[in-house]
Design a protein around this motif. Structure first.
Motif, PDB file in Angstrom:
ATOM      1  N   THR A   1      -4.155  13.780  -4.808  1.00 37.67           N
ATOM      2  CA  THR A   1      -3.871  12.577  -4.026  1.00 37.67           C
ATOM      3  C   THR A   1      -3.687  11.382  -4.946  1.00 37.67           C
ATOM      4  OG1 THR A   1      -6.224  12.017  -3.765  1.00 37.67           O
ATOM      5  CG2 THR A   1      -5.224  13.428  -2.086  1.00 37.67           C
ATOM      6  N   ASP A   2      -2.982  10.384  -4.435  1.00 40.39           N
ATOM      7  CA  ASP A   2      -2.732   9.172  -5.204  1.00 40.39           C
ATOM      8  C   ASP A   2      -2.574   8.005  -4.239  1.00 40.39           C
ATOM      9  OD1 ASP A   2      -1.734   8.081  -8.043  1.00 40.39           O
ATOM     10  OD2 ASP A   2      -0.475   7.199  -6.483  1.00 40.39           O
ATOM     11  N   SER A   3      -3.187   6.879  -4.575  1.00 35.87           N
ATOM     12  CA  SER A   3      -2.986   5.670  -3.779  1.00 35.87           C
ATOM     13  C   SER A   3      -2.824   4.472  -4.687  1.00 35.87           C
ATOM     14  CB  SER A   3      -4.151   5.445  -2.807  1.00 35.87           C
ATOM     15  OG  SER A   3      -5.331   5.074  -3.478  1.00 35.87           O
ATOM     16  N   HIS A   4      -1.999   3.539  -4.240  1.00 30.68           N
ATOM     17  CA  HIS A   4      -1.756   2.301  -4.988  1.00 30.68           C
ATOM     18  C   HIS A   4      -1.882   1.146  -4.013  1.00 30.68           C
ATOM     19  CE1 HIS A   4       0.029  -0.552  -7.827  1.00 30.68           C
ATOM     20  NE2 HIS A   4       0.753  -1.006  -6.812  1.00 30.68           N
TER      21      HIS A   4
ATOM     22  N   LEU B   1       0.843  -1.190   0.000  1.00 33.21           N
ATOM     23  CA  LEU B   1       0.000   0.000   0.000  1.00 33.21           C
ATOM     24  C   LEU B   1       0.873   1.232   0.000  1.00 33.21           C
ATOM     25  CD1 LEU B   1      -2.802   1.391   0.273  1.00 33.21           C
ATOM     26  CD2 LEU B   1      -2.491   1.271   2.758  1.00 33.21           C
ATOM     27  N   ARG B   2       0.544   2.172  -0.893  1.00 31.26           N
ATOM     28  CA  ARG B   2       1.262   3.450  -0.930  1.00 31.26           C
ATOM     29  C   ARG B   2       0.247   4.563  -1.099  1.00 31.26           C
ATOM     30  NH1 ARG B   2       3.132   3.479  -5.840  1.00 31.26           N
ATOM     31  NH2 ARG B   2       1.535   4.983  -6.490  1.00 31.26           N
ATOM     32  N   THR B   3       0.357   5.598  -0.284  1.00 36.24           N
ATOM     33  CA  THR B   3      -0.505   6.766  -0.416  1.00 36.24           C
ATOM     34  C   THR B   3       0.351   8.029  -0.436  1.00 36.24           C
ATOM     35  OG1 THR B   3      -0.819   7.179   1.966  1.00 36.24           O
ATOM     36  CG2 THR B   3      -2.282   5.557   0.919  1.00 36.24           C
ATOM     37  N   ALA B   4      -0.094   9.008  -1.190  1.00 37.26           N
ATOM     38  CA  ALA B   4       0.623  10.281  -1.257  1.00 37.26           C
ATOM     39  C   ALA B   4      -0.384  11.391  -1.495  1.00 37.26           C
ATOM     40  CB  ALA B   4       1.671  10.268  -2.376  1.00 37.26           C
ATOM     41  N   GLY B   5      -0.132  12.542  -0.892  1.00 39.11           N
ATOM     42  CA  GLY B   5      -1.030  13.673  -1.057  1.00 39.11           C
ATOM     43  C   GLY B   5      -0.301  14.990  -0.972  1.00 39.11           C
ATOM     44  N   LEU B   6      -0.778  15.970  -1.722  1.00 39.19           N
ATOM     45  CA  LEU B   6      -0.222  17.322  -1.687  1.00 39.19           C
ATOM     46  C   LEU B   6      -1.392  18.300  -1.620  1.00 39.19           C
ATOM     47  CD1 LEU B   6       2.269  19.172  -1.870  1.00 39.19           C
ATOM     48  CD2 LEU B   6       1.991  19.133  -4.368  1.00 39.19           C
ATOM     49  N   THR B   7      -1.361  19.213  -0.623  1.00 40.77           N
ATOM     50  CA  THR B   7      -2.478  20.120  -0.395  1.00 40.77           C
ATOM     51  C   THR B   7      -1.984  21.555  -0.253  1.00 40.77           C
ATOM     52  OG1 THR B   7      -3.657  18.367   0.795  1.00 40.77           O
ATOM     53  CG2 THR B   7      -4.450  20.616   1.096  1.00 40.77           C
ATOM     54  N   TRP B   8      -2.677  22.454  -0.905  1.00 44.69           N
ATOM     55  CA  TRP B   8      -2.425  23.888  -0.748  1.00 44.69           C
ATOM     56  C   TRP B   8      -3.687  24.511  -0.164  1.00 44.69           C
ATOM     57  CZ3 TRP B   8      -3.200  27.777  -5.285  1.00 44.69           C
ATOM     58  CH2 TRP B   8      -3.005  29.078  -4.819  1.00 44.69           C
ATOM     59  N   SER B   9      -3.561  25.077   1.025  1.00 37.77           N
ATOM     60  CA  SER B   9      -4.672  25.753   1.699  1.00 37.77           C
ATOM     61  C   SER B   9      -4.415  27.247   1.671  1.00 37.77           C
ATOM     62  CB  SER B   9      -4.805  25.278   3.147  1.00 37.77           C
ATOM     63  OG  SER B   9      -4.943  23.871   3.203  1.00 37.77           O
ATOM     64  N   ALA B  10      -5.453  28.004   1.288  1.00 36.63           N
ATOM     65  CA  ALA B  10      -5.280  29.461   1.160  1.00 36.63           C
ATOM     66  C   ALA B  10      -6.451  30.183   1.809  1.00 36.63           C
ATOM     67  CB  ALA B  10      -5.169  29.859  -0.311  1.00 36.63           C
ATOM     68  N   LYS B  11      -6.122  31.249   2.545  1.00 38.31           N
ATOM     69  CA  LYS B  11      -7.133  32.115   3.141  1.00 38.31           C
ATOM     70  C   LYS B  11      -7.020  33.473   2.466  1.00 38.31           C
ATOM     71  CE  LYS B  11      -8.853  33.824   7.571  1.00 38.31           C
ATOM     72  NZ  LYS B  11      -8.659  33.837   9.049  1.00 38.31           N
ATOM     73  N   TRP B  12      -7.885  33.716   1.486  1.00 43.81           N
ATOM     74  CA  TRP B  12      -7.773  34.922   0.675  1.00 43.81           C
ATOM     75  C   TRP B  12      -8.301  36.147   1.403  1.00 43.81           C
ATOM     76  CZ3 TRP B  12      -4.706  34.045  -3.266  1.00 43.81           C
ATOM     77  CH2 TRP B  12      -4.622  32.755  -3.770  1.00 43.81           C
ATOM     78  N   THR B  13      -9.365  35.961   2.164  1.00 42.71           N
ATOM     79  CA  THR B  13      -9.893  37.026   3.019  1.00 42.71           C
ATOM     80  C   THR B  13     -10.367  36.372   4.310  1.00 42.71           C
ATOM     81  OG1 THR B  13     -12.203  36.865   2.272  1.00 42.71           O
ATOM     82  CG2 THR B  13     -10.716  38.251   0.954  1.00 42.71           C
TER      83      THR B  13
ATOM     84  N   ASP C   1      -5.244   1.515  -8.656  1.00 41.34           N
ATOM     85  CA  ASP C   1      -4.654   2.862  -8.583  1.00 41.34           C
ATOM     86  C   ASP C   1      -5.777   3.883  -8.566  1.00 41.34           C
ATOM     87  OD1 ASP C   1      -1.561   2.788  -8.918  1.00 41.34           O
ATOM     88  OD2 ASP C   1      -2.300   1.316 -10.366  1.00 41.34           O
ATOM     89  N   LEU C   2      -5.705   4.796  -7.599  1.00 43.31           N
ATOM     90  CA  LEU C   2      -6.711   5.847  -7.456  1.00 43.31           C
ATOM     91  C   LEU C   2      -6.016   7.202  -7.474  1.00 43.31           C
ATOM     92  CD1 LEU C   2      -8.762   4.343  -4.478  1.00 43.31           C
ATOM     93  CD2 LEU C   2      -9.103   3.935  -6.913  1.00 43.31           C
ATOM     94  N   ARG C   3      -6.487   8.096  -8.307  1.00 44.00           N
ATOM     95  CA  ARG C   3      -5.957   9.455  -8.362  1.00 44.00           C
ATOM     96  C   ARG C   3      -7.113  10.416  -8.091  1.00 44.00           C
ATOM     97  NH1 ARG C   3      -1.718  11.562 -11.294  1.00 44.00           N
ATOM     98  NH2 ARG C   3      -0.656   9.680 -10.589  1.00 44.00           N
TER      99      ARG C   3
ATOM    100  N   ARG D   1     -12.093  12.095  -9.909  1.00 43.64           N
ATOM    101  CA  ARG D   1     -11.547  10.838  -9.422  1.00 43.64           C
ATOM    102  C   ARG D   1     -11.222   9.953 -10.609  1.00 43.64           C
ATOM    103  NH1 ARG D   1     -15.989   9.562  -4.727  1.00 43.64           N
ATOM    104  NH2 ARG D   1     -14.789   7.659  -4.510  1.00 43.64           N
ATOM    105  N   GLU D   2     -10.050   9.333 -10.577  1.00 45.59           N
ATOM    106  CA  GLU D   2      -9.624   8.429 -11.640  1.00 45.59           C
ATOM    107  C   GLU D   2      -9.278   7.077 -11.018  1.00 45.59           C
ATOM    108  OE1 GLU D   2      -7.619  12.003 -14.359  1.00 45.59           O
ATOM    109  OE2 GLU D   2      -6.334  10.508 -13.356  1.00 45.59           O
ATOM    110  N   ASP D   3      -9.930   6.010 -11.478  1.00 42.52           N
ATOM    111  CA  ASP D   3      -9.736   4.666 -10.951  1.00 42.52           C
ATOM    112  C   ASP D   3      -9.164   3.778 -12.045  1.00 42.52           C
ATOM    113  OD1 ASP D   3     -11.101   5.816  -8.872  1.00 42.52           O
ATOM    114  OD2 ASP D   3     -12.932   4.651  -9.134  1.00 42.52           O
ATOM    115  N   ALA D   4      -8.254   2.884 -11.653  1.00 49.07           N
ATOM    116  CA  ALA D   4      -7.671   1.945 -12.611  1.00 49.07           C
ATOM    117  C   ALA D   4      -7.474   0.597 -11.926  1.00 49.07           C
ATOM    118  CB  ALA D   4      -6.343   2.461 -13.150  1.00 49.07           C
TER     119      ALA D   4
END
Length: 621
Positions: A305-308, A283-295, A323-325, A347-350
């Motif tokens: 995100t990606d998981s295998h 099992l492998r999971t990876a994620g990248l998140t950008w959170s922004a507070k504009w006002t 594989d899930l993206r 969501r992309e499933d394979a």
């Protein structure tokens, strides 16, 4: 030879609970656990404002449990039952309010986990050692999360770096069946104003295990099953990194990897030369998140995100890889007591499984509205999913909470949900390309009383599923043995009572579930789910030691749809203790199944008898 075949005596449990009842509190109402949750609406929300049925488990509770798997921790919560084909490392199912295991959407640090072969997460793949917090949402949430969330959502979180000097830890544990675990990690913050937070962890565990199908349980047709112990070996690690770019922008990255090799018993093994059947999980999971507070009012979250997930067996070879993206863009705008949200998700499933090499995608738009003011709380959600295979599907939900008094709060909700067929169900030799999504419709009502550290909760629910996919007789697929088909109808209804209370130095907790998970066409009880189950526990401090006990009880289950194979009810008694043996060293010990109960939650598969676990953890203060 002791096989549990009689009903467990749960009739006395309501009386036992009534002793704790005015003293109790549900997990979702315990303010010591956390001040906010994110699972209910996919955004941080104060516990006091929840109109959903949520439980929270923190790291201290996980460590005290002595559990070896995520499913074992979940089984101690209201509304949750599990079934396992033998010991840890073997196929495990989690039934949330009695719903099929595939009807629970599961996320790890925001990364979706699922199998496009079996459907649903493979629980044995997830390393409990790397989990810092668990949130469980009971009830459908497809209007927020899309496909899969017919029965509920479970979110798992790894550790995050906290302010202060680097926190280092190392631990060792030994237990029954020659089980051991080694772990180490570090977390903290660094940089200007602690702008960078980090957490790293690694874990190695191994157990010789026990025979998953001992002779006393085997059917005559399984007489050649291997007599070996079915142990497991797991290596896992995770990394989490966060960067507070400035007061308005933050980046987060997560990575988790695990490798599990475990023994299982195939249906037939040559008597003269028994085969050592092995599972091989990755099992492998990876994620990248950008959170922004504009006002002050407007915030966004952009996530990739990606998981295998890989499952293979040998020497009888089988391999399946999912594989899930995922891509998520979430927008929130707050106007006083009103919160508006709009989310775009792809969501992309394979799936690669034998001759199958297929993929699909789903694009979705989700809209949400929240209102919290005084005694009132309202949540409305609407979502449209467009699947590249079966087309569009719309789901919605509405929930309302009203504070009758300062202590007493009532909630009602209704929602629809769906689960798309897996790629295996559509394109394998047993598959049918015209399968439609499974669809659910749920209503529920709850009442919760809270006073300080004491709380009592009751939730009644009914969830009906149609277009249920089952494996039936030969049909329009390529195999004469049988095909998947949309012919099932199920109903999951019940009442959950839960609570806790502190009396002096003793913390009490209890939950009791009455449910009726049934096939609506045959009126038969659904397999491997009991109609009644309960947990009662207490812990206290004695001379520097934390000492606790818990009782888990369940009524009988059936192992088949015809309700002819009975799995007897059982009661388990577990004891645990911990203490600080030195300034930086914690000792924990646990005795599970004190009475050495012989029981099954999957026919012909044994569970562990009496087991002991002792661990030492070094964490400099």
């Amino acid at each position: 030879m002791r096989i549990a075949t009689s009903h467990v005596r749960l009739a006395a449990l309501p009386l036992a609970l009534s002793v704790c009842w005015p003293l109790a509190a549900s997990a979702q109402a315990n303010p010591s656990l956390a001040s906010t949750v994110v699972t209910a609406n996919r955004t941080a929300q104060a516990l006091a404002d929840l109109v959903a049925d949520v439980s929270i488990v923190d790291r201290a509770t996980i460590e005290r449990s002595g559990a070896v798997g995520v499913a074992d921790v979940l089984a101690r919560l209201p509304g949750v039952q599990i079934a396992r084909n033998g010991g840890p490392g073997n196929a495990t199912s989690v039934f949330l309010r009695g719903a099929e295991s595939r009807y629970t959407a599961v996320y790890l640090d925001g990364v979706r986990l699922d199998s496009q072969a079996t459907g649903g997460v493979q629980w044995e793949q997830i390393p409990l050692s790397q989990i810092d917090r668990i949130e469980v949402l009971r009830g459908p949430a497809a209007a927020v999360y899309g496909s899969d969330a017919i029965g509920g959502v479970i979110q798992l979180f790894t550790k995050k770096g906290e302010p202060g000097k680097p926190a280092v830890y190392a631990g060792v544990g030994l237990g029954s069946h020659r089980t051991y675990r080694l772990e180490a990690g570090v977390s903290g913050r660094t940089g200007v104003d602690g702008a960078v937070d980090y957490a790293l962890g690694i874990d190695k565990e191994r157990s010789e295990g026990f025979d998953a199908q001992p002779l006393r349980l085997r059917a005559p047709t399984a007489s050649t099953v291997n007599h070996d112990a079915d142990g497991y070996e797991r290596l896992s690690g995770n990394a989490r990194l966060g960067l507070q770019v400035n007061s308005a922008h933050r980046l987060d990255a997560t990575l988790l990897m695990t490798k599990l090799n475990s023994g299982y018993d195939a249906f037939v093994s040559p008597a003269a030369a028994p085969v050592d059947d092995r599972n091989d999980h990755r099992l492998r999971t990876a994620g990248l998140t950008w959170s922004a507070k504009w006002t002050d009012a407007y915030t966004t979250r952009l996530q990739v995100t990606d998981s295998h997930s890989r499952y293979a067996t040998n020497p009888s070879y089988y391999r399946s890889e999912t594989d899930l993206r995922g891509y998520l863009w979430q927008n929130e705008y707050r106007i006083g007591a009103h919160l508006l949200s709009a989310t775009l998700e792809r969501r992309e499933d394979a799936l690669e499984n034998g001759s199958i090499d297929r993929d699909r995608n789903q694009n979705a738009l989700a809209l949400g509205y929240g209102f919290t003011s005084g005694a009132h709380a309202l949540q409305l959600h609407l979502r449209r999913d467009d699947d590249s295979e079966f087309g569009g599907h719309t789901t919605g939900s509405a929930a309302y909470g009203y504070a009758i008094t300062r202590q007493l709060r009532a909630t009602v909700s209704a929602g629809t949900a769906f689960r798309a067929p897996t790629l295996y169900q559509r394109f394998s030799e047993y598959g049918v390309g015209s399968l439609e999504p499974e669809k659910g419709r749920n209503i529920e009502a709850g009442l919760r009383w809270t006073e300080g550290a004491s709380s009592v909760g009751v939730v009644a629910y009914r969830n009906r599923v149609r277009n249920m996919i089952i494996f039936g007789a030969a049909g329009p697929c390529a195999n004469d043995f049988g095909c998947y088909e949309n012919v099932g109808r199920a109903q999951y209804e019940g009442i959950t009572l839960s609570g806790n209370h502190q009396v002096g130095n003793v913390q009490l907790r209890a939950s009791l579930d009455f449910q009726n998970p049934k096939d609506r066409d045959t009126e038969k009880q659904l397999a491997r789910r009991a109609k009644r189950y309960a947990t009662v526990g207490a812990d206290t401090q004695i001379a520097g030691w934390t000492v606790g006990a818990e009782v888990q009880a369940t009524a009988k289950r059936f192992d088949n749809a015809a309700n002819t194979n009975v799995l007897g009810g059982y009661t388990l008694v577990n004891l645990y203790t911990s203490t600080q043996v030195a300034r930086d060293i914690m000792l924990t010990a646990r005795l599970d199944n004190l009475t050495d109960k012989d029981y099954q939650n999957a026919r012909l598969y044994a569970n562990a008898g009496r087991t002991v676990w002792v661990g030492l953890k070094w964490a400099p203060q």
